[in-house]
Design a protein around this motif. Structure first.
Motif, short mmCIF file in Angstrom:
data_model
loop_
_atom_site.label_atom_id
_atom_site.label_comp_id
_atom_site.label_asym_id
_atom_site.label_seq_id
_atom_site.Cartn_x
_atom_site.Cartn_y
_atom_site.Cartn_z
N GLU A 85 45.01 23.09 32.70
CA GLU A 85 44.22 23.92 33.10
C GLU A 85 42.94 23.40 33.23
O GLU A 85 42.26 22.66 32.67
CB GLU A 85 44.94 25.05 32.27
CG GLU A 85 45.79 25.94 33.00
CD GLU A 85 45.98 27.06 32.44
OE1 GLU A 85 47.11 27.98 32.67
OE2 GLU A 85 45.37 27.55 30.94
N LEU A 106 39.00 25.29 32.31
CA LEU A 106 38.53 26.24 31.74
C LEU A 106 36.67 25.90 31.72
O LEU A 106 36.39 25.18 31.96
CB LEU A 106 38.69 26.24 30.22
CG LEU A 106 37.57 27.34 29.40
CD1 LEU A 106 37.97 29.12 30.12
CD2 LEU A 106 38.09 27.17 28.01
N SER A 125 37.81 26.76 38.58
CA SER A 125 38.32 26.41 36.98
C SER A 125 39.24 27.33 37.46
O SER A 125 39.41 28.38 38.66
CB SER A 125 37.40 27.59 36.81
OG SER A 125 36.55 26.15 36.28
N ASP A 126 40.62 27.80 36.29
CA ASP A 126 42.35 28.89 36.26
C ASP A 126 41.14 29.77 35.91
O ASP A 126 41.29 30.81 36.00
CB ASP A 126 43.22 27.46 35.54
CG ASP A 126 43.41 26.81 36.38
OD1 ASP A 126 43.91 26.64 37.32
OD2 ASP A 126 43.36 25.77 35.65
N HIS A 127 40.64 29.41 34.40
CA HIS A 127 39.69 30.34 33.78
C HIS A 127 38.89 30.44 33.50
O HIS A 127 37.99 29.27 33.14
CB HIS A 127 40.75 31.06 31.93
CG HIS A 127 41.70 30.94 32.44
ND1 HIS A 127 43.18 29.82 32.66
CD2 HIS A 127 42.60 32.30 32.15
CE1 HIS A 127 44.33 31.11 32.56
NE2 HIS A 127 43.94 32.14 32.69
N TYR A 160 35.57 36.73 29.51
CA TYR A 160 36.65 35.31 29.14
C TYR A 160 37.81 36.05 29.84
O TYR A 160 38.17 36.86 30.16
CB TYR A 160 36.94 34.88 28.27
CG TYR A 160 38.51 34.03 27.74
CD1 TYR A 160 38.05 32.34 27.92
CD2 TYR A 160 39.80 34.32 27.70
CE1 TYR A 160 38.29 31.74 28.55
CE2 TYR A 160 40.20 33.42 27.85
CZ TYR A 160 40.12 32.70 27.70
OH TYR A 160 41.76 30.98 27.70
N THR A 161 37.80 35.35 31.28
CA THR A 161 39.46 35.91 31.67
C THR A 161 40.15 34.92 33.08
O THR A 161 39.49 33.72 32.97
CB THR A 161 38.95 37.31 32.73
OG1 THR A 161 40.23 37.95 33.42
CG2 THR A 161 38.34 37.05 33.56
N SER A 162 40.70 34.99 33.56
CA SER A 162 41.34 34.46 34.94
C SER A 162 39.55 34.64 35.92
O SER A 162 39.22 34.98 36.23
CB SER A 162 41.90 34.35 35.61
OG SER A 162 41.77 36.09 36.30
N GLU A 221 40.20 36.64 38.51
CA GLU A 221 39.19 38.01 38.14
C GLU A 221 37.88 37.92 37.43
O GLU A 221 37.60 39.31 38.04
CB GLU A 221 40.12 38.56 36.25
CG GLU A 221 39.82 39.29 35.75
CD GLU A 221 40.57 40.98 37.01
OE1 GLU A 221 40.48 42.20 35.97
OE2 GLU A 221 41.42 40.93 37.26
N LYS A 244 46.78 41.04 32.59
CA LYS A 244 45.90 39.80 32.31
C LYS A 244 44.81 40.00 31.42
O LYS A 244 44.66 41.02 31.58
CB LYS A 244 45.46 40.17 34.11
CG LYS A 244 44.44 38.91 34.23
CD LYS A 244 44.19 38.69 36.03
CE LYS A 244 45.28 38.33 36.85
NZ LYS A 244 44.62 38.63 38.55
N HIS A 296 41.60 40.00 30.21
CA HIS A 296 40.35 40.28 29.98
C HIS A 296 39.56 40.26 29.11
O HIS A 296 39.34 41.58 28.70
CB HIS A 296 40.36 41.11 31.33
CG HIS A 296 38.73 40.85 32.07
ND1 HIS A 296 38.42 41.06 33.45
CD2 HIS A 296 37.37 40.64 32.11
CE1 HIS A 296 37.33 41.19 33.54
NE2 HIS A 296 36.26 40.71 32.50
#
Length: 326
Positions: free
Chosen positions: A44, A46, A224-226, A238-240, A243, A316, A318
């Motif tokens: 992933e 970040l 980015s994924d997150h 901090y989240t996806s 989102e 999810k 968040h």
């Protein structure tokens, strides 16, 4: 069974002492990273975003132990990085590499590209000298450069080509984690997308994980994924990626997203302009670090520091560090 994270950071701090007086005693401290926690899973990306001076690059370098942490915990692939001896850490560095922001100053101008790319193999005693030419040729082809580039010097290349050389050096030892420290901010806009696409392809083909540092949320959105939003040494959201852009919850994040340019004269975008300047990390504000510039701030914000709490759904996560985020 859920796979364990590749990288786990818990309450990481990095304070730089400021010396003064005749005896050179520590009189102040720069709170560059001030209690950061995050995780990064294998494969992933970040994204770490925030204004200049918020501690993003320091966090990345502290994770790699290029800076020694003041306190906190660091685990990489299940290994306690802070418990490693210098010899053990040197071996571990094969799996943790960095791409620097400036593609010129990060390359030795007195060394040919071939020598630059040979260094990781020589330092870690991997392969024979007879095998090096083939390895270097493969690296150059992987990042889109011709094999004959090995005989040239860094100043003979454009900024984008030099960054490709830096990327080739970073992937030479097949690492698991790469800290990309604003790898496109020094490049022309026309070249940035090429480098970003190269990084995305390398992640897929080599199974890399990125901690991608940037101050541009448009760049972060692409790769980015997150996403972790950082302000004055702390993570405030901090989240996806999906989102964050669909539902930014921290006032600072909303201001950053509102500043993303829209390439259309027909679209009117409401800007959320922050008042004042970023406070000094030497003497950060009490309570919520963001309260002197926040349009929603109350007296509570100036005296009580908000926890990083989860306002997401069951499916999810968040996390937001704000008393009034919903």
């Amino acid at each position: 069974m859920q796979e364990s994270p590749l990288l786990e950071v818990r309450q990481l701090k990095k304070h730089f002492p400021i010396k003064g007086g005749l005896l050179g005693r520590t009189v102040e401290r720069v709170h560059a990273v001030d209690g950061v926690s995050l995780t990064l899973r294998r494969g992933e990306t970040l994204g770490l975003v925030g204004e200049s001076g918020c501690g993003k690059s320091t966090l990345g370098r502290t994770i790699l132990r290029l800076y020694e942490p003041t306190s906190g915990q660091l685990r990489f692939a299940g290994v306690d990085l802070l418990g490693l001896s210098p010899k053990q850490l040197r071996h571990q560095r094969r799996d943790m590499q960095i791409i620097f922001q400036d593609p010129f100053s990060s390359l030795n101008p007195r060394m040919t590209v071939g020598h630059v790319l040979a260094e990781p193999f020589l330092i870690h005693r991997i392969g024979t000298r007879q095998e090096l030419d083939g390895r270097i040729r493969t690296l150059l082809e992987t990042v889109g450069l011709p094999a004959e580039a090995a005989d040239r010097y860094p100043h003979e290349f454009s900024g984008g080509q030099r960054q490709r050389i830096g990327i080739a050096r970073a992937i030479a030892l097949n690492p698991k984690l790469i800290v990309a420290d604003e790898p496109v901010s020094a490049l022309d806009v026309s070249i940035q997308s090429q480098i970003l696409n190269l990084l995305v392809d390398l992640r897929k083909n080599l199974g890399l994980s990125y901690l991608f540092v940037a101050h541009d949320l448009a760049v972060i959105e692409h790769i980015s994924d997150h996403v972790a939003v950082m302000y004055l040494g702390k993570i405030v959201e901090y989240t996806s990626g999906d989102e964050l852009y669909a539902k930014p919850s921290h006032p600072y994040t909303r201001a950053l997203i509102s500043a993303i340019p829209v390439p259309s004269l027909d679209v009117k975008k409401a800007r959320q302009v922050l008042k004042g300047d970023v406070p000094s990390p030497i003497n950060p504000p009490s309570g919520c670090h963001f309260h002197p510039r926040c349009p929603l701030a109350t007296k509570r914000c100036s005296v009580e520091a908000p926890e990083l709490r989860d306002i997401g759904t069951a499916n999810k996560q968040h996390l937001v560090s704000c008393h009034y985020a919903q």
